[in-house]
Design an enzyme around this catalytic site. Sequence first.
Site, PDB file in Angstrom:
ATOM      1  N   GLU A 169       0.581  -1.369   0.568  1.00  0.00           N
ATOM      2  CA  GLU A 169      -0.068   0.045  -0.271  1.00  0.00           C
ATOM      3  C   GLU A 169       0.746   1.450  -0.183  1.00  0.00           C
ATOM      4  O   GLU A 169       1.030   2.080   0.821  1.00  0.00           O
ATOM      5  CB  GLU A 169      -0.771  -0.062   1.160  1.00  0.00           C
ATOM      6  CG  GLU A 169      -2.009  -1.458   0.322  1.00  0.00           C
ATOM      7  CD  GLU A 169      -3.249  -0.979   2.359  1.00  0.00           C
ATOM      8  OE1 GLU A 169      -2.840  -0.251   3.049  1.00  0.00           O
ATOM      9  OE2 GLU A 169      -3.886  -1.815   1.830  1.00  0.00           O
ATOM     10  N   GLU A 361      -5.142  -8.774   0.802  1.00  0.00           N
ATOM     11  CA  GLU A 361      -6.098  -8.541   1.837  1.00  0.00           C
ATOM     12  C   GLU A 361      -6.784  -8.272   1.822  1.00  0.00           C
ATOM     13  O   GLU A 361      -7.785  -7.869   0.667  1.00  0.00           O
ATOM     14  CB  GLU A 361      -5.440  -6.716   2.769  1.00  0.00           C
ATOM     15  CG  GLU A 361      -3.889  -7.161   3.181  1.00  0.00           C
ATOM     16  CD  GLU A 361      -3.131  -5.532   4.074  1.00  0.00           C
ATOM     17  OE1 GLU A 361      -4.440  -4.961   4.605  1.00  0.00           O
ATOM     18  OE2 GLU A 361      -2.148  -5.447   3.778  1.00  0.00           O
TER      19      GLU A 361
HETATM   20  C1  FCB Z   1      -4.512  -2.481   5.482  1.00  0.00           C
HETATM   21  C2  FCB Z   1      -3.195  -2.450   6.136  1.00  0.00           C
HETATM   22  C3  FCB Z   1      -3.291  -3.803   6.568  1.00  0.00           C
HETATM   23  C4  FCB Z   1      -4.002  -3.600   7.955  1.00  0.00           C
HETATM   24  C5  FCB Z   1      -5.717  -3.278   6.986  1.00  0.00           C
HETATM   25  C6  FCB Z   1      -6.434  -3.134   8.038  1.00  0.00           C
HETATM   26  O1  FCB Z   1      -4.717  -0.945   5.058  1.00  0.00           O
HETATM   27  O2  FCB Z   1      -2.320  -3.002   5.146  1.00  0.00           O
HETATM   28  O3  FCB Z   1      -1.831  -3.715   7.536  1.00  0.00           O
HETATM   29  O4  FCB Z   1      -3.573  -2.349   8.956  1.00  0.00           O
HETATM   30  O5  FCB Z   1      -5.356  -2.320   5.770  1.00  0.00           O
END
Ligand code: FCB
Length: 474
Positions: A169, A361
Amino acid sequence: MTEIENKTFPDGFTWGAATAAYQIEGAWNADGKGPSVWDAYTQQKGKIWDNDSGAVACDHYHRYASDVKLMGELGLQAYRMSISWPRVMPEGTGAVNQAGLDFYDRLVDELLEAGINPWVTLFHWDYPLALDYKGGWLAEDSPRWFADYTKVIIDRLSDRVTNWITLNEPQCFVGLGHHQGTHAPGHKLGLAKALRVAHNSLLAHGHAVSVIRAHSQLPASIGWAPVGNAYTPATNSPADEAAAMKAMGAVFDNSLWNNTWWADPVVLGSYPEEGLKLYGDAMPKIGPDDMAIISQPIDFYGCNIYTGMPCRAGDDSGFVDAEMPSGSPRNLFMWRVLPEAIYWCSKFLSERYNLPIVITENGVTCHDWVSLDGKVHDSQRLDFMTRYLQQLHRVIDDGVDVRGYFHWSLMDNFEWAEGYKHRFGLIHVDFETQQRTLKDSASWYRRIIDSNGACIFDESPHAAPQMVEDALIQ
Ligand code: FCB
């Protein structure tokens, strides 16, 4: 939804869970580790909810072996972990801390012994503080520093690790960390400098890809994990669908919160025209080889996706935000629960970048606690996961090449500026005692993995915990 013919996910689909070093490891100064920008930032009063820090977090540094056992109980096929750069190189460059490197060596061995494939993220935000003092990501040398660190990791782990993710990110560590100043290192740089930081981080990504390709001892699969900035059409009219696709390709403000400013250089080798116009004089100087360095071929597009923004066609063939009905579902972060986001975003990314997609994620923060019966009944997480996976299956059915899904997160952990307010885990962690408790969602996820996704169409998620328990008793 129409009748679903093939209910499972594709053969070889990877089911995993994800974490990040600073959020779980603790041991912030153990065995020669150097401080990261997060160690420093969390010391400043008022920056983090409840003034908490990741100094201890889940103490995973000391408990990794039993944590890997729990991953085995979940039936995980893969585990996305990150490496703490200052644990391995306390000053960021130069001397290597063997004890720190040994930790990752042991962890990788433990995972492989348990039959779990490690997917290693090189940078998930815990930047060496010593390098921040030298100018950090703004410094001209910063891409090289990252390349040197990557080489250290590849030399040590690439005889066993084959799946690599360069940056997590960049929208967050550049946007929040260097532009808005609400994440470590807390810099509030103006737009021009923030764009330079962004450019340097993209160069770092490109250098890292080259280093992995040149030095990996096994054939490597390389990707990255930006934010999947999703827009969903407010209706199923072709105009609204086109508007959502347009919004996902747009660079529309100075927040750096978009897909294409980051991904066009990485995959297509150029910045999007719209952004170049918008940023104008704030643009950093781009060296003659920069775009070639940044756009080294990668093998998959990792995408972190939680939420989305509904939109509809605007008058001028553009897009406008669409209202959601009052009281529409949101998570504890107040992010919209919008399962179609994973469908539309995967579709957009696949069409524009033509790479296999891995959901690196996806998850939800809920009010979880251990109930009187000793269990954690996180029924909203089961429901969330089921809905999002149904939409992921839908996009695969449409022909999009999605190779894997990593749930965020394996266990409750330190949620950056939000401290321990949020619990995203499949495993509940009592931060006082470090007691781990598998939540109901862990049982459901195990069921999903065991059936290669089929159960999300014909079983009730809410019956899963009992079923898994019964199976374990027999
Ligand atoms: C993302 C991050 C991860 C976590 C999630 C909830 O933005 O990559 O580390 O904090 O959100």
